[in-house]
Design a protein around this motif. Structure first.
Motif, PDB file in Angstrom:
ATOM      1  N   LYS A 173       0.846  -1.191   0.000  1.00 50.98           N
ATOM      2  CA  LYS A 173       0.000   0.000   0.000  1.00 50.98           C
ATOM      3  C   LYS A 173       0.886   1.247   0.000  1.00 50.98           C
ATOM      4  CE  LYS A 173      -0.200  -0.081   5.036  1.00 50.98           C
ATOM      5  NZ  LYS A 173       0.889  -1.050   5.102  1.00 50.98           N
ATOM      6  N   ALA A 174       0.239   2.399  -0.104  1.00 48.25           N
ATOM      7  CA  ALA A 174       0.973   3.663  -0.105  1.00 48.25           C
ATOM      8  C   ALA A 174       1.825   3.783   1.156  1.00 48.25           C
ATOM      9  CB  ALA A 174      -0.005   4.830  -0.184  1.00 48.25           C
ATOM     10  N   GLY A 175       3.079   4.197   0.975  1.00 48.56           N
ATOM     11  CA  GLY A 175       4.000   4.337   2.097  1.00 48.56           C
ATOM     12  C   GLY A 175       4.918   3.149   2.290  1.00 48.56           C
ATOM     13  N   ASP A 176       4.620   2.024   1.627  1.00 46.55           N
ATOM     14  CA  ASP A 176       5.498   0.857   1.728  1.00 46.55           C
ATOM     15  C   ASP A 176       6.637   0.959   0.722  1.00 46.55           C
ATOM     16  OD1 ASP A 176       3.896  -0.234   3.676  1.00 46.55           O
ATOM     17  OD2 ASP A 176       2.820  -1.569   2.317  1.00 46.55           O
ATOM     18  N   CYS A 177       7.752   0.309   1.050  1.00 45.13           N
ATOM     19  CA  CYS A 177       8.878   0.179   0.124  1.00 45.13           C
ATOM     20  C   CYS A 177       9.151  -1.311  -0.070  1.00 45.13           C
ATOM     21  CB  CYS A 177      10.124   0.861   0.671  1.00 45.13           C
ATOM     22  SG  CYS A 177       9.994   2.655   0.834  1.00 45.13           S
ATOM     23  N   PHE A 178       9.406  -1.709  -1.310  1.00 42.09           N
ATOM     24  CA  PHE A 178       9.744  -3.113  -1.540  1.00 42.09           C
ATOM     25  C   PHE A 178      11.007  -3.220  -2.388  1.00 42.09           C
ATOM     26  CE2 PHE A 178       6.838  -2.087  -5.016  1.00 42.09           C
ATOM     27  CZ  PHE A 178       7.360  -2.732  -6.132  1.00 42.09           C
ATOM     28  N   PHE A 179      11.765  -4.279  -2.119  1.00 33.97           N
ATOM     29  CA  PHE A 179      13.098  -4.458  -2.690  1.00 33.97           C
ATOM     30  C   PHE A 179      13.142  -5.731  -3.533  1.00 33.97           C
ATOM     31  CE2 PHE A 179      13.422  -1.927   1.053  1.00 33.97           C
ATOM     32  CZ  PHE A 179      14.471  -1.052   0.859  1.00 33.97           C
ATOM     33  N   ILE A 180      13.856  -5.659  -4.623  1.00 32.52           N
ATOM     34  CA  ILE A 180      14.136  -6.828  -5.457  1.00 32.52           C
ATOM     35  C   ILE A 180      15.650  -7.005  -5.493  1.00 32.52           C
ATOM     36  CG2 ILE A 180      13.966  -7.832  -7.756  1.00 32.52           C
ATOM     37  CD1 ILE A 180      11.383  -6.232  -8.120  1.00 32.52           C
ATOM     38  N   TYR A 181      16.095  -8.190  -5.140  1.00 34.55           N
ATOM     39  CA  TYR A 181      17.523  -8.480  -5.060  1.00 34.55           C
ATOM     40  C   TYR A 181      18.042  -9.012  -6.391  1.00 34.55           C
ATOM     41  CZ  TYR A 181      18.127  -7.838  -0.017  1.00 34.55           C
ATOM     42  OH  TYR A 181      18.236  -7.301   1.240  1.00 34.55           O
ATOM     43  N   PRO A 182      19.314  -8.761  -6.676  1.00 40.14           N
ATOM     44  CA  PRO A 182      19.900  -9.340  -7.888  1.00 40.14           C
ATOM     45  C   PRO A 182      19.878 -10.862  -7.816  1.00 40.14           C
ATOM     46  CG  PRO A 182      21.605  -8.369  -6.479  1.00 40.14           C
ATOM     47  CD  PRO A 182      20.291  -7.944  -5.923  1.00 40.14           C
ATOM     48  N   GLY A 183      19.557 -11.486  -8.944  1.00 37.96           N
ATOM     49  CA  GLY A 183      19.522 -12.944  -9.002  1.00 37.96           C
ATOM     50  C   GLY A 183      18.247 -13.564  -8.469  1.00 37.96           C
ATOM     51  N   GLU A 184      17.287 -12.750  -8.006  1.00 32.46           N
ATOM     52  CA  GLU A 184      16.033 -13.256  -7.457  1.00 32.46           C
ATOM     53  C   GLU A 184      14.908 -13.088  -8.480  1.00 32.46           C
ATOM     54  OE1 GLU A 184      15.289 -14.701  -4.530  1.00 32.46           O
ATOM     55  OE2 GLU A 184      17.360 -14.646  -3.801  1.00 32.46           O
ATOM     56  N   LEU A 185      14.148 -14.145  -8.700  1.00 32.31           N
ATOM     57  CA  LEU A 185      12.999 -14.066  -9.593  1.00 32.31           C
ATOM     58  C   LEU A 185      11.857 -13.364  -8.860  1.00 32.31           C
ATOM     59  CD1 LEU A 185      11.710 -14.925 -12.324  1.00 32.31           C
ATOM     60  CD2 LEU A 185      10.918 -16.999 -11.139  1.00 32.31           C
ATOM     61  N   ALA A 186      11.396 -12.250  -9.409  1.00 32.85           N
ATOM     62  CA  ALA A 186      10.351 -11.472  -8.740  1.00 32.85           C
ATOM     63  C   ALA A 186       9.492 -10.761  -9.775  1.00 32.85           C
ATOM     64  CB  ALA A 186      10.973 -10.456  -7.784  1.00 32.85           C
ATOM     65  N   GLY A 187       8.234 -10.543  -9.408  1.00 34.11           N
ATOM     66  CA  GLY A 187       7.319  -9.784 -10.239  1.00 34.11           C
ATOM     67  C   GLY A 187       6.411  -8.949  -9.363  1.00 34.11           C
ATOM     68  N   TYR A 188       5.867  -7.882  -9.922  1.00 40.48           N
ATOM     69  CA  TYR A 188       4.984  -7.028  -9.144  1.00 40.48           C
ATOM     70  C   TYR A 188       3.946  -6.403 -10.066  1.00 40.48           C
ATOM     71  CZ  TYR A 188       8.632  -3.737 -10.740  1.00 40.48           C
ATOM     72  OH  TYR A 188       9.546  -3.042 -11.490  1.00 40.48           O
ATOM     73  N   GLY A 189       2.768  -6.103  -9.479  1.00 35.95           N
ATOM     74  CA  GLY A 189       1.688  -5.580 -10.296  1.00 35.95           C
ATOM     75  C   GLY A 189       0.749  -4.705  -9.495  1.00 35.95           C
ATOM     76  N   SER A 190       0.031  -3.825 -10.200  1.00 36.86           N
ATOM     77  CA  SER A 190      -0.864  -2.878  -9.551  1.00 36.86           C
ATOM     78  C   SER A 190      -2.239  -3.487  -9.313  1.00 36.86           C
ATOM     79  CB  SER A 190      -0.985  -1.611 -10.397  1.00 36.86           C
ATOM     80  OG  SER A 190      -1.573  -1.910 -11.647  1.00 36.86           O
ATOM     81  N   ASP A 191      -2.953  -2.886  -8.394  1.00 32.13           N
ATOM     82  CA  ASP A 191      -4.294  -3.327  -8.026  1.00 32.13           C
ATOM     83  C   ASP A 191      -5.285  -3.030  -9.153  1.00 32.13           C
ATOM     84  OD1 ASP A 191      -6.073  -4.208  -5.702  1.00 32.13           O
ATOM     85  OD2 ASP A 191      -7.006  -2.316  -6.280  1.00 32.13           O
ATOM     86  N   GLU A 192      -6.378  -3.792  -9.178  1.00 28.38           N
ATOM     87  CA  GLU A 192      -7.374  -3.609 -10.234  1.00 28.38           C
ATOM     88  C   GLU A 192      -8.189  -2.334 -10.040  1.00 28.38           C
ATOM     89  OE1 GLU A 192     -11.014  -6.095 -12.388  1.00 28.38           O
ATOM     90  OE2 GLU A 192     -10.080  -6.858 -10.539  1.00 28.38           O
ATOM     91  N   THR A 193      -8.523  -2.020  -8.785  1.00 33.02           N
ATOM     92  CA  THR A 193      -9.384  -0.860  -8.526  1.00 33.02           C
ATOM     93  C   THR A 193      -8.622   0.364  -8.047  1.00 33.02           C
ATOM     94  OG1 THR A 193      -9.820  -1.657  -6.284  1.00 33.02           O
ATOM     95  CG2 THR A 193     -11.362  -2.327  -8.015  1.00 33.02           C
ATOM     96  N   GLU A 194      -7.463   0.157  -7.400  1.00 29.91           N
ATOM     97  CA  GLU A 194      -6.643   1.271  -6.924  1.00 29.91           C
ATOM     98  C   GLU A 194      -5.209   1.088  -7.433  1.00 29.91           C
ATOM     99  OE1 GLU A 194      -7.161   2.510  -2.751  1.00 29.91           O
ATOM    100  OE2 GLU A 194      -8.673   0.925  -2.612  1.00 29.91           O
ATOM    101  N   PRO A 195      -4.988   1.234  -8.727  1.00 31.61           N
ATOM    102  CA  PRO A 195      -3.634   1.032  -9.264  1.00 31.61           C
ATOM    103  C   PRO A 195      -2.641   2.004  -8.640  1.00 31.61           C
ATOM    104  CG  PRO A 195      -5.038   2.123 -10.872  1.00 31.61           C
ATOM    105  CD  PRO A 195      -5.929   1.687  -9.758  1.00 31.61           C
ATOM    106  N   TRP A 196      -1.446   1.535  -8.465  1.00 31.52           N
ATOM    107  CA  TRP A 196      -0.483   2.344  -7.741  1.00 31.52           C
ATOM    108  C   TRP A 196       0.357   3.241  -8.634  1.00 31.52           C
ATOM    109  CZ3 TRP A 196       2.832  -2.209  -5.364  1.00 31.52           C
ATOM    110  CH2 TRP A 196       3.397  -2.968  -6.387  1.00 31.52           C
ATOM    111  N   SER A 197       0.929   4.240  -7.985  1.00 34.69           N
ATOM    112  CA  SER A 197       2.022   5.003  -8.571  1.00 34.69           C
ATOM    113  C   SER A 197       3.205   4.838  -7.629  1.00 34.69           C
ATOM    114  CB  SER A 197       1.656   6.481  -8.728  1.00 34.69           C
ATOM    115  OG  SER A 197       1.396   7.074  -7.471  1.00 34.69           O
ATOM    116  N   TYR A 198       4.412   4.831  -8.203  1.00 35.52           N
ATOM    117  CA  TYR A 198       5.582   4.604  -7.360  1.00 35.52           C
ATOM    118  C   TYR A 198       6.815   5.276  -7.945  1.00 35.52           C
ATOM    119  CZ  TYR A 198       5.677   0.602 -10.670  1.00 35.52           C
ATOM    120  OH  TYR A 198       5.621  -0.201 -11.787  1.00 35.52           O
TER     121      TYR A 198
END
Length: 291
Positions: free
Chosen positions: A65-90
């Motif tokens: 949610k707004a105010g959170d920070c998330f990290f992706i590490y090198p060599g790690e398989l990761a994906g991320y996506g926005s919400d259907e009703t409240e899409p995010w900006s970051y």
């Protein structure tokens, strides 16, 4: 910035220092906008400015949610996506460096725990913008400026972590002190059940306001002080039925001036009168209550 469009700025002078910014950007995504899953060769941090979304890594989906920070590490398989009703900006920053993993571990961030809840404070948001602005401005100094602002971000996170630890420590000390006082209150009742004990007296003994005392005592024992005291009296009264005492004497021994009131309370608690229980359970018919 129109939905779906984004800005990203590269650091043309990126080196291989302790903490080096590679690029920075921002995006306001459309609903269900998905990135990855993919594997990167650098660290990537996102600050959620508004809206909601999710991160999936190491087989686990985390809601953000707004105010959170998330990290992706090198060599790690990761994906991320926005919400259907409240899409995010970051906003995001790509970075690398010999100190990065160490600094992140200090913050409690690792591949298995890649989220800093509430890490995107107003100050951090401004610093993310300054990192990107330094790169957008360009010039030989942009690398140093961007890196300096990223270090300030880490500094903000470290201060916040310290504040949280101090707050948790203070909360732990308060809980320990409250627990100690509730144990004292319980002991006090266990020793004074034979006489009238008021909430004002117990509050004075523990140093708490009576309403707060009642709330904390119930949290600690599952009963209010009055219920706890009645339980002590009823249990002791049951024990005293085996002694050569009248019902009036037993009542007085457990803090009741009126033996009839005591008998009513006893029957409510045990389901029968003191004299009935004495006969039924102890077989002592010769002990009868005195009027």
């Amino acid at each position: 910035m129109r939905p779906g469009l984004h800005g990203v700025t590269i650091n043309p002078f990126a080196g291989n220092g302790e903490i080096t910014v590679l690029f920075a950007g921002n995006n306001r995504t459309p609903p269900l906008h998905q990135v990855g899953p993919h594997v990167l060769g650098y660290h990537l941090v996102h600050l959620v400015v508004s809206g909601k979304g999710s991160l999936t890594s190491r087989g686990r989906r985390r809601e953000l949610k707004a105010g959170d920070c998330f990290f992706i590490y090198p060599g790690e398989l990761a994906g991320y996506g926005s919400d259907e009703t409240e899409p995010w900006s970051y906003r995001w920053i790509g970075f690398r460096g010999t100190e990065v993993d160490y600094r992140l571990r200090e913050l409690g961030v690792e591949p298995d725990s890649p989220v800093l809840e509430g890490g995107g404070t107003r100050r951090v948001n401004v610093l993310f913008w300054r990192v990107q602005d330094a790169l957008r401005t360009g010039g030989p100094g942009c690398d140093l400026k961007a890196g300096a602002n990223l270090r300030l971000v880490f500094g903000e996170w470290a201060d916040r972590q310290m504040d949280q630890r101090e707050e948790e420590g203070n909360r732990g000390r308060l809980e320990a002190e409250t627990s100690r006082r509730m144990e004292h209150a319980a002991r006090y009742l266990a020793l004074q059940y034979h006489r009238p004990v008021s909430m004002e007296e117990l509050a004075k003994e523990t140093g708490y306001h009576r309403a707060y005392l009642s709330r904390m005592f119930k949290k600690a024992t599952g009963q209010s002080p009055a219920q706890y005291l009645l339980k002590l009296r009823m249990e002791r009264a049951r024990q005293l039925l085996g002694e050569p005492l009248t019902i009036g004497q037993i009542a007085a021994s457990v803090g009741f001036a009126d033996p009839f009131h005591f008998s009513r309370q006893f029957k409510k608690w045990h389901g029968c009168s003191p004299s009935e229980l004495r006969v039924q359970k102890l077989g002592m018919e010769h002990f009868q209550p005195e009027s």
